[in-house]
Every structure is written in C-alpha cells, then in structure tokens.
Design a protein around this motif. Structure first.
Motif, short mmCIF file in Angstrom:
data_model
loop_
_atom_site.label_atom_id
_atom_site.label_comp_id
_atom_site.label_asym_id
_atom_site.label_seq_id
_atom_site.Cartn_x
_atom_site.Cartn_y
_atom_site.Cartn_z
N ALA A 198 0.85 -1.21 0.00
CA ALA A 198 0.00 0.00 0.00
C ALA A 198 0.88 1.24 0.00
O ALA A 198 2.07 1.19 0.33
CB ALA A 198 -0.93 0.00 1.22
N LYS B 135 1.35 -2.91 11.71
CA LYS B 135 0.46 -2.62 10.60
C LYS B 135 0.10 -1.13 10.59
O LYS B 135 -0.15 -0.53 11.63
CB LYS B 135 -0.82 -3.45 10.74
N THR C 117 0.99 -3.27 5.60
CA THR C 117 -0.42 -3.66 5.65
C THR C 117 -0.68 -4.82 6.63
O THR C 117 -1.82 -5.15 6.89
CB THR C 117 -0.91 -4.07 4.25
#
Length: 508
Positions: A105, A401, A387
C-alpha cells in the motif's frame, strides 16, 4: 458584578488552557511510538516533529546526514505521523520484493485536484494493477525504437539552435543556464516522441514550470506546522503540485483525443489513451472506478515526470565531470568514447545521422557516467505502508500494521557501506568488472519490485541519446558563479534547484 467578571475570565482562561492542552496532546499523540520499537529516532520538536528543525536544509542532504548519525534504520516523526526510514539495501529488498505482500500500500495523498489524484503510485491496488497493465508495455524495446527517430530529430533541431546562439555570441555562449535550456529541449523531445505534436509557443514548458511551483512552497513554516495540524492544509495553497496547469493539460489531452479520432498519426500515448477509454464501460474498469481522468492522467504522468530530473542529471553530470580531479580524466575518456560512437552511424531519410541504439547500449563509460549521476541526483524518497505486522529479523523489531516506510533515495544511494567515497562522482564504480560487485539494491534510483518506476526504460533511452548528442557537439566550462545548489523543499518528490550556469562552445 466583579465576581461575575472574575468568573467569566476564569472560564475563558480554562477554555484557552483546554484548547492549548488539546492541541499539544493532538500534535504529540504518536510520540513514543517509534521509541517503543527499539530503533534510533530523530529527536522531534516539542510540537512539530523531527523535520521541523531541518526544514531549511535540502531534503536529500538532510536524509544523508540522518543516515550517518542514526544508522541505516531509524525513526522520524513527520509532523505528528511516525515513519521508519530504511537505508539498508538488504531490508529494502525484503520490503520492495520478497515480502511485498506486507507492504503493498501507499500513503493516501490528496493533491487537491480530481485529476492529480489519479497519480498511479497512489491508486488503490485493483485500480493500480489495471493502470500498470496498460502503461508498462508502453516502454517496450519495440516502442522505444519507434520513438527513437523523433527523439533524435528533436535533439538535432535543439542543438542547431544552440549552435546558432553560440555563433551569434562570438563562439562562446557565456553564463547559460544549461539545465533550463535543456529542460525546454527535453519537453519538445517528449511531445514529439510520445504525443506526435510540436510546440512552437513554449506553452508546454510553461505548464511544467507552473506545475512545479505549488503555492505552499512560499510558506515553509506554515507547511511544516501543518504536518502536525493537517487541517491547516485546507487554508494553504496546494502543497504538492499546482492544480491549474494540470487542468490545462487535461484539456489539451481531451482535444488531442477528440482530434485523433478523425485523423491518422503514428501510434503513441494518445492512441494508448483512446484504446483504454473504450474500456471504461467494461465490468473490470467499472468495478475499479477507472474514469476518463484515470486514463488521461497516465499521459500527463508520462509528460511531466522526466524532463526536470533528466535536465538536472545531465547538467549535474557535466558539473561533476568538470569538477573532477585531473587524475580521473573523466572528460577526455567520455569524449573519446562518444567520438568512437560516430564511426558506425544510422542514417535516415532526413539525414539525421546518429549512433545506433545497440551501440549506445554498449557504450560502457557513457552508461557508467549516467548511472553515477543518477546515483547522486535522484528523487528524494519513495514510500510504502505496512499492511500487516512484519518482523525485521536483521534489526530485531516488528513493524506494526499501518506504519509508513520511507526509502530516502539520496541516503540509500550514498550509503558508505556500499559505495566507497559515496559523495565523489566516480563513474568507474559502474564499469564492467566493478558494477557486478555492487549490491543489487544499493543503487535504487528507480525503485524495485512491482511498484518500481515504469518509465525507467524511457528515461535511460532519453539520457543515452541526449548525452551522446550533447557531448558529441558541445564543450562546457565552469564559471566562477557555477554552483550546484539545491533548495530546502520542492514540489511533491522532485528536487528543486537553482540554475546551473555554464559557458558553452561548439566542438569542432
């Protein structure tokens, strides 16, 4: 009455104290997060994070200084947001390639414009994969060969104008801002080779230069404070890229697409967009929310993301070659190889004589100079978002995370553990026999893995062709006022720098 006044004053003081306390708590909310990971942390300002006290230092130099002080893994509070800076190529390989599923991401950036928000690097995964699927093949070897002739023709015309200016000025063009001059030439090269159009008005260089001057750059203190209080960005001009020139280019692309439907022209980026626009009604494109802006932005991305960086790399290369110690003999070694390239030339119907693409690929010293310039003067940084929690075994800590991972490219490319004398311009480190010994992730100018720079093949093609032509036809001299000066901040990830002044003569 007096009692009532004192009560009101006390209440107001209490409200002010509560507001100030709330702001302090908000700005410092994440302080301690990085320290708890057990990694070195750049000491943050009481309110404004680690970057506030270095806001007037060029970002690339700041990152290198941090790496030297804190090591190859360290934490930085970018305002109120914590980030982990990674300069270790072993960890870089894991994050960008081997364990990419943990870091697939990007930060959700808001450019303040619907068109600019279609920047491919920041699209959601399903949308990004569609965009990557049709932009990646745009720079295949076959496509680059098609672009080759308009590139060379543009360079020859640009060079002819420069030669005329030198002749008009008595054989030497003094105090020429060569990076600016080259920027204009590279813009024309891009328009001809990728969009099959020419610009005689200077409109497109103006679009690019306006794009690179977002208004927030005029308010460095407020911009730095806004990192701790992001709501302030709503009251600042655009902070990443200027929006008006982006909209102007969108209208240009709309007109090009409309006109291209009824005329014939060579296959290029406009045709690529037309082909993809037809797919918008398909289920996959609808589900991923691919729009007209998504597709036309990819043309804009091809247009704006290379000229300034390429002009800087070539100009900085020239500066470093001329500044190198005499014992390195870089200048004459490069000129000798360039001259040998012109022994076996291609010819065209327009008598544009140029070394073949294969011979440029095999020009070892030219390519070494390009790679070395790219090592020293690349973009500032790239980033990923974790992520799912990931254990960094080498440094024995876990990245939670949601944590942002920054890869400061200036620091990575100047890592003293992998590059001897890292600040020295030394093309020999990329010559055959030595380049093979370099860590494959120590040189990271285009990134690595699935989200690397799709434009690398084109960028290298332009650099080779441009440098071959420039060094064949011109010589350069440093001036007393020649400087390589970088500004503290720039648009988005681009390097902002002052003009690079050189004296130029024609090679006989």
């Amino acid at each position: 009455m007096l009692c009532d006044l004192l009560t009101i004053c006390s209440a107001l003081v209490a409200v002010v104290i509560c507001i100030i306390s709330g702001l302090i708590i908000y700005a410092r909310w994440n302080y301690g997060f990085l320290e708890d990971l057990g990694i070195p942390v750049v000491k943050p300002h009481f309110l404004f994070g680690s970057m506030f006290t270095t806001r007037f230092i060029p970002i690339g130099y700041r990152d290198v200084a941090w790496m030297k002080e804190y090591g190859q893994i360290f934490g930085v509070y970018e305002g109120r947001e914590p980030a982990i800076y990674v300069c270790d190529p072993d960890i870089l390989r894991l994050i960008m390639v081997k364990d990419i599923s943990y870091f697939d991401a990007k930060i959700a950036l808001d450019f303040g414009d619907r068109f600019l928000n279609e920047m491919p690097d920041y699209l959601p995964n399903n949308k990004w994969k569609i965009v990557r699927g049709f932009t990646g093949p745009a720079f295949s070897s076959a496509k680059l060969r098609l672009m080759s002739f308009p590139m060379k023709k543009s360079l020859v015309e640009w060079g002819s104008q420069l030669k005329d200016a030198i002749t008009t000025n008595g054989g030497k063009l003094e105090r020429c801002a060569f990076d600016d001059l080259l920027f204009d030439g590279l813009t024309d090269l891009t328009l001809r080779s990728m969009f099959s159009i020419q610009d005689k008005t200077g409109r497109f260089p103006r679009i690019l230069k306006k794009l690179a001057k977002p208004g927030a750059l005029n308010y460095p203190n407020l911009k730095a404070i806004a990192l701790s209080f992001p709501v302030l960005f709503k009251f600042l001009p655009p902070a990443l890229l200027a929006t008006e020139p982006a909209q102007e280019f969108l209208h240009v692309m709309e007109d090009l697409v409309a006109s291209r439907k009824v005329t014939n022209s060579p296959p290029d980026v406009v045709d690529l967009c037309i082909e993809q626009l037809k797919k918008i009604p398909t289920p996959d494109y609808q589900m991923a929310k691919v729009t007209k802006e998504t597709i036309l932005f990819q043309a804009f991305n091809f247009f704006f993301s290379g000229q300034d960086e390429t002009a800087l790399v070539i100009s900085a290369m020239i500066y470093n070659i001329l500044s190198s110690p005499a014992e390195q003999c870089i200048e004459e070694k490069l000129y000798d190889e360039i001259d040998r390239l012109w022994v076996d030339l291609e010819e065209s119907n327009d008598d544009i004589r140029f070394p073949s693409r294969d011979s440029l690929l095999q020009a070892d010293f030219l390519n070494a100079c390009i790679y070395e310039a790219l090592r020293l003067y690349t973009f500032y940084s790239a980033e990923r978002v974790c992520t799912k929690s990931w254990l960094c075994e080498k440094y024995n800590f876990t990245i939670p995370k949601g944590t942002t991972i920054m890869t400061p490219l200036w620091a990575i490319n100047r890592n003293p553990d992998y590059f001897e004398n890292p600040d020295l311009f030394d093309p020999e480190r990329f010559m055959p026999g030595r380049k093979e010994k370099l860590h494959s992730y120590a040189w990271s100018s285009f990134g690595h893995g699935p989200r690397n720079c799709t434009g690398k093949p084109l960028a290298m093609e332009v650099l080779r062709v441009s440098c071959a032509y420039i060094f064949k036809n011109f010589r350069f001299q440093l001036r007393p006022d020649t400087r390589l000066t970088f500004n503290p901040d720039g648009p988005w990830v681009f390097i902002s720098h002052e003009p690079i002044y050189l004296d130029i003569t024609v090679r006989e």
